[in-house]
Design a protein around this motif. Sequence first.
Motif, mmCIF file in Angstrom:
data_model
loop_
_atom_site.group_PDB
_atom_site.id
_atom_site.type_symbol
_atom_site.label_atom_id
_atom_site.label_comp_id
_atom_site.label_asym_id
_atom_site.label_seq_id
_atom_site.Cartn_x
_atom_site.Cartn_y
_atom_site.Cartn_z
ATOM 1 N N GLU A 1 0.817 -1.203 0.000
ATOM 2 C CA GLU A 1 0.000 0.000 0.000
ATOM 3 C C GLU A 1 0.860 1.265 0.000
ATOM 4 N N GLN A 2 2.112 1.166 0.514
ATOM 5 C CA GLN A 2 3.009 2.316 0.448
ATOM 6 C C GLN A 2 3.438 2.573 -0.997
ATOM 7 N N THR A 3 3.705 1.495 -1.736
ATOM 8 C CA THR A 3 4.036 1.633 -3.151
ATOM 9 C C THR A 3 2.886 2.289 -3.899
ATOM 10 N N ILE A 4 1.673 1.848 -3.615
ATOM 11 C CA ILE A 4 0.500 2.402 -4.296
ATOM 12 C C ILE A 4 0.278 3.846 -3.879
ATOM 13 N N ALA A 5 0.529 4.172 -2.626
ATOM 14 C CA ALA A 5 0.407 5.561 -2.182
ATOM 15 C C ALA A 5 1.350 6.463 -2.977
ATOM 16 N N THR A 6 2.551 5.969 -3.250
ATOM 17 C CA THR A 6 3.506 6.726 -4.059
ATOM 18 C C THR A 6 2.974 6.925 -5.470
ATOM 19 N N LYS A 7 2.384 5.876 -6.048
ATOM 20 C CA LYS A 7 1.829 5.979 -7.401
ATOM 21 C C LYS A 7 0.655 6.966 -7.436
ATOM 22 N N ILE A 8 -0.140 6.991 -6.373
ATOM 23 C CA ILE A 8 -1.253 7.950 -6.314
ATOM 24 C C ILE A 8 -0.705 9.377 -6.291
ATOM 25 N N LEU A 9 0.358 9.600 -5.527
ATOM 26 C CA LEU A 9 0.969 10.931 -5.497
ATOM 27 C C LEU A 9 1.503 11.318 -6.875
ATOM 28 N N GLU A 10 2.112 10.365 -7.571
ATOM 29 C CA GLU A 10 2.628 10.640 -8.916
ATOM 30 C C GLU A 10 1.487 11.019 -9.857
ATOM 31 N N LEU A 11 0.350 10.334 -9.707
ATOM 32 C CA LEU A 11 -0.810 10.618 -10.547
ATOM 33 C C LEU A 11 -1.367 12.012 -10.245
ATOM 34 N N ILE A 12 -1.447 12.344 -8.956
ATOM 35 C CA ILE A 12 -1.942 13.661 -8.551
ATOM 36 C C ILE A 12 -1.062 14.764 -9.145
ATOM 37 N N LYS A 13 0.256 14.576 -9.068
ATOM 38 C CA LYS A 13 1.172 15.600 -9.578
ATOM 39 C C LYS A 13 1.126 15.669 -11.100
ATOM 40 N N ALA A 14 1.123 14.507 -11.762
ATOM 41 C CA ALA A 14 1.140 14.483 -13.222
ATOM 42 C C ALA A 14 -0.101 15.151 -13.808
ATOM 43 N N GLU A 15 -1.232 14.966 -13.141
ATOM 44 C CA GLU A 15 -2.484 15.534 -13.654
ATOM 45 C C GLU A 15 -2.804 16.901 -13.040
ATOM 46 N N GLU A 16 -1.849 17.406 -12.252
ATOM 47 C CA GLU A 16 -1.965 18.743 -11.659
ATOM 48 C C GLU A 16 -3.319 18.949 -10.981
ATOM 49 N N GLU B 1 -6.370 1.256 1.381
ATOM 50 C CA GLU B 1 -5.338 1.338 2.414
ATOM 51 C C GLU B 1 -4.359 2.470 2.108
ATOM 52 N N ALA B 2 -3.994 2.611 0.825
ATOM 53 C CA ALA B 2 -3.074 3.681 0.433
ATOM 54 C C ALA B 2 -3.704 5.053 0.643
ATOM 55 N N LEU B 3 -4.991 5.189 0.311
ATOM 56 C CA LEU B 3 -5.687 6.450 0.549
ATOM 57 C C LEU B 3 -5.717 6.780 2.036
ATOM 58 N N GLY B 4 -5.893 5.760 2.851
ATOM 59 C CA GLY B 4 -5.883 5.968 4.302
ATOM 60 C C GLY B 4 -4.539 6.472 4.794
ATOM 61 N N ILE B 5 -3.446 5.919 4.227
ATOM 62 C CA ILE B 5 -2.098 6.378 4.594
ATOM 63 C C ILE B 5 -1.923 7.847 4.240
ATOM 64 N N LEU B 6 -2.346 8.228 3.033
ATOM 65 C CA LEU B 6 -2.196 9.620 2.596
ATOM 66 C C LEU B 6 -3.071 10.562 3.418
ATOM 67 N N ALA B 7 -4.214 10.054 3.881
ATOM 68 C CA ALA B 7 -5.060 10.869 4.753
ATOM 69 C C ALA B 7 -4.388 11.071 6.113
ATOM 70 N N GLU C 1 9.684 10.843 0.573
ATOM 71 C CA GLU C 1 10.685 10.774 1.644
ATOM 72 C C GLU C 1 10.237 11.614 2.838
ATOM 73 N N GLN C 2 9.697 12.782 2.537
ATOM 74 C CA GLN C 2 9.212 13.672 3.603
ATOM 75 C C GLN C 2 8.090 13.015 4.399
ATOM 76 N N LEU C 3 7.215 12.295 3.709
ATOM 77 C CA LEU C 3 6.089 11.639 4.368
ATOM 78 C C LEU C 3 6.469 10.316 5.021
ATOM 79 N N GLY C 4 7.654 9.809 4.685
ATOM 80 C CA GLY C 4 8.091 8.541 5.258
ATOM 81 C C GLY C 4 7.442 7.330 4.627
ATOM 82 N N ILE C 5 7.054 7.445 3.353
ATOM 83 C CA ILE C 5 6.424 6.307 2.685
ATOM 84 C C ILE C 5 7.222 5.892 1.456
ATOM 85 N N GLY C 6 8.426 6.423 1.309
ATOM 86 C CA GLY C 6 9.215 6.164 0.104
ATOM 87 C C GLY C 6 9.713 4.742 0.017
#
Length: 298
Positions: A4-19, A44-50, A78-83
Amino acid sequence: MRIEQTIATKILELIKAEEMSVGSHLPAQLLADRLRVSRSPINEALGILAEKGVLKREANRGYFLATPVVVPTHALVEQLGIGETNVVSDVYFRIADDLLRGLLPRDVKETEIKQRYALTPAQLNSVMARISSEGWAEKKPGYGWSFSSMLTTADSLLQSYRLRLALEPAALLEPGYHLAPDVIERCRAAERHLLQGGIETDSADQLHERGVRFHESLVEGSGNPFFIDTIRRVNRVRRLLSYRSMQERSRYREHCEQHLHLLDLLERGHNDEAAQAMRVHLSSTLRNLEKISGILKP
């Protein structure tokens, strides 16, 4: 690292890529479809980001972006500790390269992978979960893994492009084709990012995902589920060789310019011209890949 940490990272990448802007809704099913995983690890990944304050959860409505994602994704995770640890990331590419070189058997026990790459049990689970989610390995009964026989030869990537050359231009000519203005703008922003330096600085993961998002978005405009499903399957299984082809990035500036031209044509409703431009674009990519076919050979 948990999946779920890997997926959380992918969600962040998607958020940034789509601005995405603050307040944007992130539906779990949409993310599951985009990242090609089940809803359980997405939730689970959404919960981590929340928990980290990136998202906020509203009862009976789901998750919404709570803070803008503007810094580079690798710095934010890295800042969030999920890298993802360097070990897991490095081993992922070593396994891919060994498989392409014929140095790794198609069927292998978990203990052999663990010993060969000096992994802890947690690292083993993380790297194999990522490979499995991308479709080029599957768990065998017991404690073994079977790697896909697809896309492990120099010709395989070229064959996938020939299939796309037949499919993608036709998708642009489907009756009722429509590409929403916000999709066009997101795609444009991704291309501009690369032209402004991302070609040199983005990771292989980011380059691959940017290309996948562009072409899948254009095919999705057809509204034809057969086109859409086929292009998603092709993109999923061609990832392995795509990474290796990214050792040569000089062709990406031309790619970006061709992508922007395609968007201009579709925005103006010139789909016949866009279909021809797509043929030229994919044919050009195919010729470029043939020139660097040595990179793809074992």
